[in-house]
Design a protein around this motif. Structure first.
Motif, PDB file in Angstrom:
ATOM      1  N   GLU B  92       0.567  -1.292   0.002  1.00  0.00           N
ATOM      2  CA  GLU B  92       0.153  -0.154   0.141  1.00  0.00           C
ATOM      3  C   GLU B  92       0.825   1.229   0.227  1.00  0.00           C
ATOM      4  N   MET B  93       1.841   0.844   0.562  1.00  0.00           N
ATOM      5  CA  MET B  93       3.086   2.417   0.471  1.00  0.00           C
ATOM      6  C   MET B  93       3.414   2.134  -0.345  1.00  0.00           C
ATOM      7  N   ARG B  94       4.030   2.027  -1.189  1.00  0.00           N
ATOM      8  CA  ARG B  94       4.170   1.763  -2.400  1.00  0.00           C
ATOM      9  C   ARG B  94       3.786   2.807  -3.554  1.00  0.00           C
ATOM     10  N   GLY B  95       2.449   1.958  -3.384  1.00  0.00           N
ATOM     11  CA  GLY B  95       0.886   2.118  -4.456  1.00  0.00           C
ATOM     12  C   GLY B  95       0.771   4.150  -4.362  1.00  0.00           C
ATOM     13  N   ARG B  96       0.959   4.329  -2.694  1.00  0.00           N
ATOM     14  CA  ARG B  96       1.272   5.484  -2.337  1.00  0.00           C
ATOM     15  C   ARG B  96       1.419   6.522  -2.935  1.00  0.00           C
ATOM     16  N   ALA B  97       2.844   5.801  -2.369  1.00  0.00           N
ATOM     17  CA  ALA B  97       4.663   6.866  -3.349  1.00  0.00           C
ATOM     18  C   ALA B  97       4.341   6.767  -4.804  1.00  0.00           C
ATOM     19  N   GLU B 101       1.238  10.150  -3.552  1.00  0.00           N
ATOM     20  CA  GLU B 101       0.542  10.900  -2.272  1.00  0.00           C
ATOM     21  C   GLU B 101       1.106  10.248  -0.771  1.00  0.00           C
ATOM     22  N   ASP B 102       0.871  11.345  -0.300  1.00  0.00           N
ATOM     23  CA  ASP B 102       1.976  11.257   1.254  1.00  0.00           C
ATOM     24  C   ASP B 102       1.623   9.647   2.053  1.00  0.00           C
ATOM     25  N   ALA B 103       2.488   8.793   2.087  1.00  0.00           N
ATOM     26  CA  ALA B 103       2.690   7.601   2.918  1.00  0.00           C
ATOM     27  C   ALA B 103       2.976   7.283   4.109  1.00  0.00           C
ATOM     28  N   THR B 104       2.870   8.568   4.854  1.00  0.00           N
ATOM     29  CA  THR B 104       3.446   9.025   5.905  1.00  0.00           C
ATOM     30  C   THR B 104       2.509   8.263   6.817  1.00  0.00           C
ATOM     31  N   ALA B 105       1.201   8.021   6.873  1.00  0.00           N
ATOM     32  CA  ALA B 105       0.521   7.489   7.634  1.00  0.00           C
ATOM     33  C   ALA B 105       1.066   6.021   8.610  1.00  0.00           C
ATOM     34  N   LEU B 106       1.242   5.413   7.086  1.00  0.00           N
ATOM     35  CA  LEU B 106       1.486   3.910   6.486  1.00  0.00           C
ATOM     36  C   LEU B 106       2.871   3.800   7.075  1.00  0.00           C
ATOM     37  N   VAL B 107       3.624   4.752   6.257  1.00  0.00           N
ATOM     38  CA  VAL B 107       5.136   4.430   7.611  1.00  0.00           C
ATOM     39  C   VAL B 107       4.796   4.458   8.956  1.00  0.00           C
ATOM     40  N   LEU B 196      10.692  13.533   3.689  1.00  0.00           N
ATOM     41  CA  LEU B 196       9.708  12.228   4.208  1.00  0.00           C
ATOM     42  C   LEU B 196       9.299  13.262   5.807  1.00  0.00           C
ATOM     43  N   VAL B 197      10.166  13.847   6.130  1.00  0.00           N
ATOM     44  CA  VAL B 197       9.391  14.462   7.601  1.00  0.00           C
ATOM     45  C   VAL B 197       9.005  15.771   7.734  1.00  0.00           C
TER      46      VAL B 197
END
Lengths: 243, 243
Positions: B92-97, B101-107, B196-197
């Motif tokens: 899901e992270m790779r899909g969003r990236a 899209e922002d993947a921070t919540a998944l990280v 990223l941050v």
């Protein structure tokens, strides 16, 4: 330039000097011969060339790395006569502080009043010191906090002989444009709980430097609470860029 | 704990080990005898115990200071099998990236998924390593950036044997409460242009540590651009507190 006799302790030689009306002090290793990096140290507001923090840092730099270190009394400070406008600003600053009001605008006005003269004086002192056999035309660094940063930012921006600078304890308000002309490596010290410089102002000044290499060191504590380990960290920064 | 044969280069001995299902590596000086400070290094997301940055830092620490350094593969990383939930989050992270899209919540969800297990594993590894003659029950430090910080903050907060930590490249979002339980000295690394941050999140995490001594080091550059001189700066920090 007139030199007083040298005195030495613990391998560090101290020599007071006067260039025109500027009283200064030069620290070098006792056995110094030939060129070496020279660090110019700008003292804080109300302090002078031999304030305890300046002396401690100078001794550490000379003893650990064989650098030369010089400090001068800023205009209206130390042994120098106080001008009328300076005295007026200081009186007003004390009045506001005593009344619990914000004196930041007056502090910055004082820096602006002194900056032009201070830059020219540092340049003249640097030229003469680099003619000494045991200093020579080696790399030059500048270290200055608070007022030493307020006068140092215009000096470092104007003076191409300065190759690296440690600055800090001041905000972007009147300095951002000048800081944006600085491209040499900068180490910037910020006190996280500084009662005189709002945190966002300090971060904004760090942000303003155009230097490709710049490092912010932030530590807890108030304006006067710089931790001792930052002395050694400053020396390592200068050694990396000037050594 | 099972140990593989030791190999040495440039005075640094490397020994792979396995504790239960956890693969790890221990670096010590070639002639090590008796107790010494031990630094535990937590790798970043998608990396492993022998990622180039970990190996370079470990060699520097061992060669310069005679410390011991250990790293382990985090859960679902390196040689370890990947669990279903972890694989789902990564996909899901790779899909969003890929979709920008922002993947921070998944990280952060991934860090939370791994944290409980990672803390227990570090504690078990630490206990066994300290029984080795050439490591011993000396002072312990933790070093971890990004995911190594996300798993390190709960570890350092939970583990009284850790006396100092270098953390960074992560924000306060899910960590502030845990960071507020940390009281040992912390050096916190922040990249000023981290893609990223968000800068404010990183500053807020530094702010959250309860440590009386904590230092923020901020440098220009993106998430992966930590300057090389911070390796030596980390070592000096550990030497000051554990040496």
């Amino acid at each position: 330039m007139r030199f007083n006799p040298r005195t030495s302790s613990d391998g560090v030689t101290e020599q007071l000097f006067t260039l025109d009306e500027i009283p200064g002090v030069l620290w070098t290793p006792e056995d110094a011969a030939g060129p070496r990096p020279l660090i110019l140290m700008g003292h804080g507001g109300g302090q002078h060339k031999k304030a305890p923090g300046i002396v401690a840092r100078a001794h550490h730099f000379v003893a650990e790395s064989g650098f030369a270190v010089a400090a001068i009394d800023a205009p209206n400070h130390g042994e120098r006569p106080k001008g009328e406008e300076f005295a007026r600003i200081v009186t007003e600053m004390r009045g506001r502080a005593a009344a619990g009001e914000d004196a930041t605008a007056l502090v910055l006005a004082m820096h602006s009043l002194l900056a032009g003269q201070a830059v020219a004086e540092w340049q003249a002192v640097l030229t003469v010191l680099q003619q000494l056999d045991h200093v020579g035309a080696g790399p030059v660094g500048y270290w200055g906090m608070s007022m030493g940063c307020g006068l140092g930012v215009p000096f470092v921006a104007a003076e191409p002989r300065v190759g690296a600078a440690v600055l800090g304890l001041l905000g972007a308000t009147t300095l951002a444009e000048t800081a944006a002309r600085i491209t040499v490596p900068v180490q910037f010290l910020l006190q996280w709980d500084d009662e005189l410089v709002p945190r966002a102002e300090g971060l904004a000044l760090f942000d303003a430097f155009a230097s490709a290499e710049k490092t912010l060191h932030a530590n807890p504590g108030k304006h006067g609470d710089l931790p001792r380990f930052e002395i050694d960290s400053s020396l390592r920064f200068f050694a990396r860029h000037l050594g």
